[in-house]
Enzyme design. Structure first.
Site, PDB file in Angstrom:
ATOM      1  N   LYS A 124       4.189  12.740  31.425  1.00  0.00           N
ATOM      2  CA  LYS A 124       4.367  14.036  30.756  1.00  0.00           C
ATOM      3  C   LYS A 124       3.018  14.686  30.459  1.00  0.00           C
ATOM      4  CE  LYS A 124       8.941  13.381  28.790  1.00  0.00           C
ATOM      5  NZ  LYS A 124       9.748  13.335  27.549  1.00  0.00           N
ATOM      6  N   LYS A 205      16.616  10.456  41.352  1.00  0.00           N
ATOM      7  CA  LYS A 205      17.610  10.355  40.290  1.00  0.00           C
ATOM      8  C   LYS A 205      18.112  11.757  39.941  1.00  0.00           C
ATOM      9  CE  LYS A 205      16.526   9.194  36.079  1.00  0.00           C
ATOM     10  NZ  LYS A 205      16.180   8.634  34.779  1.00  0.00           N
ATOM     11  N   LYS A 208      17.610  16.826  34.986  1.00  0.00           N
ATOM     12  CA  LYS A 208      17.678  18.238  34.607  1.00  0.00           C
ATOM     13  C   LYS A 208      16.527  19.032  35.209  1.00  0.00           C
ATOM     14  CE  LYS A 208      15.464  17.436  30.151  1.00  0.00           C
ATOM     15  NZ  LYS A 208      15.805  16.080  29.698  1.00  0.00           N
TER      16      LYS A 208
END
Ligand code: TRP
Length: 341
Positions: A124, A205, A208
């Site tokens: 991140k 995967k 979102k």
């Protein structure tokens, strides 16, 4: 209401706790099959606690209006998916102020190096221009979520395993230093069989943040959108319907989803579609998905149209959660040497 039964019946069951971040309008199929359906099973066997992690959400920038809306939408989807407020304690993370109280103590228990080693932090941090301090201390807050309630087991996806390991280390370190205070939780890594991949990119995967939104099935998708997405799912070069995630990731993913919805083992689905074309499987799967998700979508909208009911449930959940949290934080504060007021 159900509170008395809940406490007396579930007290001797192991406590299960998990949270989902409030960062999207709709949960996607990966959340639904990979996590929520297993939460629903756990409420029958465990003293279950499930919360919406709105505090973790702000470790990256969020729009306040959107965060509020998404918090409620996520809570509504928990309930619409089958979490029963009479069986599970459902609450919003920020409603329990002891979370940050314990979070601070655990930030002082963890080391900078440990926090910096977290792969989620590194990922991140690489993606965001502004790296908040909260992004670094995120796992200490997550440890607080877990240890505050003395959870025995934490059902999470594989991506949270490292955070859980750190939680266990922090619990052990604190117990060692100050005496037995926290239950050291077991990771309840969610079943691999339920891993759901992107329909347009079956190597990734379902998430979102997928590049192509057509690859993601949202729980709140309208039937038309669901059908369209399944029909245009990427399959493989040959035409045989068989389960082999290595060589046939696209079709295998569709079979996994089919199996999760229908409850049938994958082999018997493969047998049913023997000699048929991919199109048949896609159409049947789309119908099954519409049939399964329509009640969830409708119930979610019903709950959102009557926020008073939803708020009552969340209020009761926060009361139950806070009662436990208060006991833990009193003990923790006394142990670290904070004077009582
Ligand atoms: N970090 C988790 C995630 O993104 C969400 C979360 C926050 C959580 N606190 C938790 C999960 C405590 C389990 C237990 O998926």
């Amino acid at each position: 209401m159900g509170t008395m039964t809940q406490t007396s019946e579930s007290q001797h069951r192991p406590r299960s706790l998990s949270g989902i971040q409030a960062t999207s309008d709709s949960l996607h199929l990966g959340n639904y099959i990979g996590a929520l359906q297993q939460f629903v099973e756990q409420q029958e066997t465990h003293d279950a606690f499930f919360f919406i992690a709105n505090m973790h959400a702000i470790t990256v920038e969020q729009d306040p209006v959107e965060l509020r809306e998404r918090t409620l939408r996520t809570a509504a989807q928990f309930i619409a998916s089958g979490l029963d407020p009479e069986k599970s304690t459902i609450f919003i993370q920020s409603h329990v102020p002891q979370t940050t109280q314990l979070g601070w103590v655990l930030e002082c228990t963890a080391s900078l190096g440990e926090a910096q080693r977290m792969t989620q932090f590194k990922d991140k941090a690489a993606k965001n221009e502004h790296i908040s301090l909260g992004l670094l201390t995120y796992p200490a807050l997550m440890a607080a979520d877990i240890l505050l309630y003395q959870a025995n087991v934490v059902p999470v996806g594989e991506d949270q395993r490292q955070h859980l390991e750190l939680t266990r280390n922090l619990a052990g370190r604190f117990n060692q230093r100050y005496g037995q205070t926290f239950t050291v939780p077991e990771p309840g890594i969610l079943k691999q069989t339920a891993k759901i991949y992107d329909l347009q990119d079956p190597g990734a995967k379902m998430s979102k943040s997928a590049a192509n939104p057509a690859g993601r099935i949202d729980v709140l998708d309208e039937p038309k959108a669901l059908t369209k997405k399944f029909k245009s799912a990427v399959t493989d070069n040959d035409t045989v319907i068989a389960y082999d995630p290595e060589t046939k990731p696209g079709v295998s993913n569709l079979l996994t989803i089919y199996s999760s919805f229908s409850g049938e083992p994958i082999e018997s689905i493969v047998a049913q579609f023997e000699g048929k074309m991919y199109g048949h499987l896609k159409v049947a799967l789309a119908e099954l998905a519409v049939e399964s998700l329509t009640p969830v979508r409708e119930r979610t909208h019903e709950l959102l149209d009557d926020p008073a009911e939803l708020e009552r449930i969340l209020h009761a959940g926060a009361d139950r959660a806070e009662a436990i949290a208060r006991r833990t934080i009193e003990d923790v504060y006394a142990r670290v040497g904070f004077l009582s007021r």
